[in-house]
Design an enzyme around this catalytic site. Structure first.
Site, PDB file in Angstrom:
ATOM      1  N   CYS A   1       0.849  -1.202   0.000  1.00  0.00           N
ATOM      2  CA  CYS A   1       0.000   0.000   0.000  1.00  0.00           C
ATOM      3  C   CYS A   1       0.880   1.245   0.000  1.00  0.00           C
ATOM      4  O   CYS A   1       1.861   1.322   0.748  1.00  0.00           O
ATOM      5  CB  CYS A   1      -0.904  -0.022   1.234  1.00  0.00           C
ATOM      6  SG  CYS A   1      -2.028   1.390   1.271  1.00  0.00           S
TER       7      CYS A   1
ATOM      8  N   CYS B   1       0.461   4.736   7.017  1.00  0.00           N
ATOM      9  CA  CYS B   1      -0.172   4.553   8.344  1.00  0.00           C
ATOM     10  C   CYS B   1       0.780   3.751   9.239  1.00  0.00           C
ATOM     11  O   CYS B   1       1.100   2.598   8.929  1.00  0.00           O
ATOM     12  CB  CYS B   1      -1.511   3.847   8.197  1.00  0.00           C
ATOM     13  SG  CYS B   1      -2.514   4.476   6.823  1.00  0.00           S
TER      14      CYS B   1
ATOM     15  N   CYS C   1       0.287   0.019  10.361  1.00  0.00           N
ATOM     16  CA  CYS C   1      -0.232  -0.963   9.406  1.00  0.00           C
ATOM     17  C   CYS C   1       0.843  -1.842   8.757  1.00  0.00           C
ATOM     18  O   CYS C   1       1.777  -1.354   8.121  1.00  0.00           O
ATOM     19  CB  CYS C   1      -1.030  -0.253   8.322  1.00  0.00           C
ATOM     20  SG  CYS C   1      -1.840  -1.454   7.229  1.00  0.00           S
TER      21      CYS C   1
ATOM     22  N   CYS D   1     -16.970  -8.836   5.032  1.00  0.00           N
ATOM     23  CA  CYS D   1     -16.324  -7.530   4.877  1.00  0.00           C
ATOM     24  C   CYS D   1     -15.000  -7.706   4.121  1.00  0.00           C
ATOM     25  O   CYS D   1     -14.116  -8.430   4.579  1.00  0.00           O
ATOM     26  CB  CYS D   1     -16.069  -6.939   6.259  1.00  0.00           C
ATOM     27  SG  CYS D   1     -15.246  -5.351   6.182  1.00  0.00           S
TER      28      CYS D   1
ATOM     29  N   CYS E   1     -19.916  -5.719   3.045  1.00  0.00           N
ATOM     30  CA  CYS E   1     -19.182  -4.560   3.550  1.00  0.00           C
ATOM     31  C   CYS E   1     -17.844  -4.509   2.816  1.00  0.00           C
ATOM     32  O   CYS E   1     -17.285  -5.556   2.485  1.00  0.00           O
ATOM     33  CB  CYS E   1     -18.947  -4.714   5.053  1.00  0.00           C
ATOM     34  SG  CYS E   1     -17.900  -3.421   5.745  1.00  0.00           S
TER      35      CYS E   1
ATOM     36  N   CYS F   1     -19.540   2.562   8.476  1.00  0.00           N
ATOM     37  CA  CYS F   1     -18.822   1.884   9.557  1.00  0.00           C
ATOM     38  C   CYS F   1     -17.553   2.694   9.782  1.00  0.00           C
ATOM     39  O   CYS F   1     -16.721   2.800   8.875  1.00  0.00           O
ATOM     40  CB  CYS F   1     -18.499   0.452   9.110  1.00  0.00           C
ATOM     41  SG  CYS F   1     -17.389  -0.420  10.216  1.00  0.00           S
TER      42      CYS F   1
ATOM     43  N   ARG G   1     -18.181  -2.262  17.710  1.00  0.00           N
ATOM     44  CA  ARG G   1     -17.508  -3.543  17.420  1.00  0.00           C
ATOM     45  C   ARG G   1     -16.210  -3.690  18.199  1.00  0.00           C
ATOM     46  O   ARG G   1     -15.317  -2.830  18.110  1.00  0.00           O
ATOM     47  CB  ARG G   1     -17.241  -3.682  15.914  1.00  0.00           C
ATOM     48  CG  ARG G   1     -16.607  -5.045  15.579  1.00  0.00           C
ATOM     49  CD  ARG G   1     -16.529  -5.329  14.090  1.00  0.00           C
ATOM     50  NE  ARG G   1     -17.825  -5.222  13.482  1.00  0.00           N
ATOM     51  CZ  ARG G   1     -18.141  -4.383  12.491  1.00  0.00           C
ATOM     52  NH1 ARG G   1     -17.226  -3.595  11.975  1.00  0.00           N
ATOM     53  NH2 ARG G   1     -19.355  -4.351  12.013  1.00  0.00           N
TER      54      ARG G   1
HETATM   55  N1  SAM Z   1      -6.666   0.613   3.016  1.00  0.00           N
HETATM   56  C1  SAM Z   1      -7.952   0.925   3.498  1.00  0.00           C
HETATM   57  C2  SAM Z   1      -7.958   2.072   4.463  1.00  0.00           C
HETATM   58  O1  SAM Z   1      -6.994   2.292   5.145  1.00  0.00           O
HETATM   59  O2  SAM Z   1      -8.988   2.729   4.568  1.00  0.00           O
HETATM   60  C3  SAM Z   1      -8.696  -0.257   4.076  1.00  0.00           C
HETATM   61  C4  SAM Z   1      -7.972  -1.280   4.918  1.00  0.00           C
HETATM   62  S1  SAM Z   1      -7.234  -0.711   6.428  1.00  0.00           S
HETATM   63  C5  SAM Z   1      -6.233  -2.062   6.887  1.00  0.00           C
HETATM   64  C6  SAM Z   1      -8.604  -0.690   7.572  1.00  0.00           C
HETATM   65  C7  SAM Z   1      -8.362  -0.295   9.009  1.00  0.00           C
HETATM   66  O3  SAM Z   1      -7.716  -1.351   9.696  1.00  0.00           O
HETATM   67  C8  SAM Z   1      -7.487   0.889   9.281  1.00  0.00           C
HETATM   68  O4  SAM Z   1      -8.154   2.100   9.114  1.00  0.00           O
HETATM   69  C9  SAM Z   1      -7.124   0.683  10.751  1.00  0.00           C
HETATM   70  O5  SAM Z   1      -8.061   1.320  11.589  1.00  0.00           O
HETATM   71  C10 SAM Z   1      -7.221  -0.843  10.914  1.00  0.00           C
HETATM   72  N2  SAM Z   1      -5.880  -1.418  11.177  1.00  0.00           N
HETATM   73  C11 SAM Z   1      -4.900  -1.605  10.299  1.00  0.00           C
HETATM   74  N3  SAM Z   1      -3.795  -2.128  10.886  1.00  0.00           N
HETATM   75  C12 SAM Z   1      -4.114  -2.275  12.191  1.00  0.00           C
HETATM   76  C13 SAM Z   1      -3.397  -2.757  13.322  1.00  0.00           C
HETATM   77  N4  SAM Z   1      -2.133  -3.154  13.233  1.00  0.00           N
HETATM   78  N5  SAM Z   1      -4.018  -2.788  14.518  1.00  0.00           N
HETATM   79  C14 SAM Z   1      -5.293  -2.363  14.618  1.00  0.00           C
HETATM   80  N6  SAM Z   1      -6.032  -1.891  13.588  1.00  0.00           N
HETATM   81  C15 SAM Z   1      -5.445  -1.841  12.386  1.00  0.00           C
HETATM   82  C1  DTB Z   2     -11.494  -2.269  11.330  1.00  0.00           C
HETATM   83  O1  DTB Z   2     -11.787  -1.258  12.011  1.00  0.00           O
HETATM   84  N1  DTB Z   2     -10.694  -3.237  11.736  1.00  0.00           N
HETATM   85  C2  DTB Z   2     -10.521  -4.225  10.690  1.00  0.00           C
HETATM   86  C3  DTB Z   2     -11.514  -3.731   9.592  1.00  0.00           C
HETATM   87  N2  DTB Z   2     -11.947  -2.480  10.107  1.00  0.00           N
HETATM   88  C4  DTB Z   2     -11.106  -3.665   8.208  1.00  0.00           C
HETATM   89  C5  DTB Z   2      -9.127  -4.408  10.283  1.00  0.00           C
HETATM   90  C6  DTB Z   2      -8.176  -4.739  11.411  1.00  0.00           C
HETATM   91  C7  DTB Z   2      -6.841  -5.015  10.822  1.00  0.00           C
HETATM   92  C8  DTB Z   2      -5.856  -5.510  11.805  1.00  0.00           C
HETATM   93  C9  DTB Z   2      -4.502  -5.756  11.187  1.00  0.00           C
HETATM   94  C10 DTB Z   2      -4.496  -6.777  10.100  1.00  0.00           C
HETATM   95  O2  DTB Z   2      -5.052  -7.899  10.277  1.00  0.00           O
HETATM   96  O3  DTB Z   2      -3.890  -6.519   9.059  1.00  0.00           O
HETATM   97 FE1  SF4 Z   3      -2.806   1.209   3.387  1.00  0.00          FE
HETATM   98 FE2  SF4 Z   3      -2.815   0.046   5.757  1.00  0.00          FE
HETATM   99 FE3  SF4 Z   3      -3.116   2.673   5.608  1.00  0.00          FE
HETATM  100 FE4  SF4 Z   3      -5.101   1.038   4.722  1.00  0.00          FE
HETATM  101  S1  SF4 Z   3      -4.368   1.250   6.815  1.00  0.00           S
HETATM  102  S2  SF4 Z   3      -4.279   2.872   3.704  1.00  0.00           S
HETATM  103  S3  SF4 Z   3      -3.882  -0.666   3.946  1.00  0.00           S
HETATM  104  S4  SF4 Z   3      -1.280   1.511   4.979  1.00  0.00           S
END
Ligand code: SAM
Ligand code: DTB
Ligand code: SF4
Length: 348
Positions: free
Chosen positions: A55, A59, A62, A99, A130, A190, A262
């Site tokens: 990506c 973030c 992530c 989702c 979703c 959501c 959630r």
């Molecule tokens: N790329 C898209 C975005 O960021 O909107 C969708 C997928 S992203 C992984 C969805 C959400 O997962 C993020 O906004 C964040 O709140 C959550 N997330 C990602 N990595 C995480 C982590 N290590 N621990 C907890 N929540 C996480």
């Molecule tokens: C949300 O708030 N939590 C989910 C879903 N929306 C997409 C994602 C959590 C991701 C946790 C890290 C991972 O598994 O990559």
């Molecule tokens: Fe990309 Fe992860 Fe950020 Fe979603 S949360 S925009 S997958 S870096």
């Protein structure tokens, strides 16, 4: 008296809720919860990463950002049929909402026809749909809505003040704009955030304030506890206090009485008792199935056993027949696991 639905919460009011004695806060949250929901039902959604890793965003939490070396297998957008196979399995295991998440800044127009086919296919399975694909334009939101997408997930993640420390490649306002595009298309919203990122108490209050003061409350509010992934800048963050997590759930419940709150990422770090406390504090939805997007989640049968121990049932949806959910629940549980199921009225 039923609490009114408000959109004008002040930071001080929210801080005062956080500061309540724990038992008073939980009692208040449970009282609000019972005004709007069956306290013994929890909605279950299953997640699938349809496009993993690489990506362009930064973030800091992530594992899917291309900027961090996290040992993650990158994958292209999955084939539609492979996605539908996963949805069938989720349904068989008792999930009612599917989702789909993609590691994108935003979907490209060339992806949309595949996305539309995924939505249509999951709908045909009689599951709610979703997606979480990053930023969405007004036009894209309308296209997804017309394809039958029920919910769009897009998190605010943290307070506006702390946000810049976590993400620099898109702004807090970009996120609000996407939420507005989703809402105005008629889809359900959501949106929630993450705790345990090194934010201050005021940032947790600020996140909930931003969510609760949207012109409509999100239909679902995921509260994630940071999953610390090796290679991300947050890998060595300190453990997050579990009571503060439960308080965050309780305050979200009080501020947004009609939303599903959630209990999201981080459950593998939580005991059963901790999760039960979160349900008591007003959480009434979970991600169900052994994987979140790229990290671990509790096994499905572990969750069903926990539900049985607590007398919780998966939420039934209006207008759907959820007989598969019932079937998944009817698997055997032993007396040692859930003694309360074994009291026999005829015994004396
Ligand atoms: N790329 C898209 C975005 O960021 O909107 C969708 C997928 S992203 C992984 C969805 C959400 O997962 C993020 O906004 C964040 O709140 C959550 N997330 C990602 N990595 C995480 C982590 N290590 N621990 C907890 N929540 C996480
Ligand atoms: C949300 O708030 N939590 C989910 C879903 N929306 C997409 C994602 C959590 C991701 C946790 C890290 C991972 O598994 O990559
Ligand atoms: Fe990309 Fe992860 Fe950020 Fe979603 S949360 S925009 S997958 S870096």
């Amino acid at each position: 008296m039923q609490a009114s639905i408000r959109h004008d919460w002040t930071l001080t009011e929210i801080q005062d809720l956080f500061k309540l004695p724990f038992n008073d806060l939980l009692f208040k949250a449970q009282t609000v919860h019972r005004q709007h929901f069956n306290p013994n039902e929890v909605q279950v959604s299953t997640l699938l990463s349809i496009k993993t890793g690489a990506c362009p965003e930064d973030c800091k939490y992530c594992p899917q950002s291309a900027r961090y070396d996290t040992d993650l297998e990158k994958e292209k957008l999955m084939e539609v049929e492979a996605v539908l196979e996963k949805a069938r399995m989720a349904k068989k295991n008792g999930s009612t909402r599917f989702c789909m998440g993609a590691a994108w800044r935003n979907p490209k127009d060339r992806d949309i026809p595949y996305i539309v086919k995924m939505i249509e296919g999951v709908r045909d399975l009689n599951m709610e749909t979703c997606m979480t694909l990053g930023m969405l334009s007004k036009e894209q939101a309308i296209t997804l809505k017309n394809a039958g997408l029920d919910y769009y997930n897009h998190n605010l993640d943290t307070s506006p003040e702390f946000y810049g420390e976590i993400i620099t490649t898109r702004t807090f306002q970009d996120r609000l704009d996407t939420l507005e595009n989703v809402r105005s298309s008629g889809m359900k919203v959501c949106s929630g955030g993450i705790v345990g990122m090194g934010e201050k108490a005021n940032d947790r209050a600020g996140l909930l304030k931003s969510l609760a003061n949207l012109s409509e409350h999100p239909d679902s509010v995921p509260i994630n506890m940071l999953v610390r992934v090796e290679g991300t800048p947050m890998a060595d963050n300190e453990d997050f206090d579990h009571f503060e997590f439960i308080r965050t759930i309780a305050v979200a419940r009080i501020l947004m009485p009609k939303s599903h709150v959630r209990l999201s990422a981080g459950r593998t770090e939580m005991s059963e008792e901790m999760q039960a406390m979160c349900f008591f504090a007003g959480a009434n939805s979970i991600f169900y199935g052994e994987k979140l997007l790229t990290t671990e989640n509790p096994e499905a049968n572990q969750d069903m056993t926990l539900f049985k121990k607590l007398g919780i049932e998966p939420e039934k949806r209006e207008g759907y027949s959820d007989e598969v959910t019932e079937a998944a629940l009817l698997e055997t549980v032993t007396e040692a696991q859930a003694p309360s199921l074994f009291y026999d009225a005829a015994a004396n």
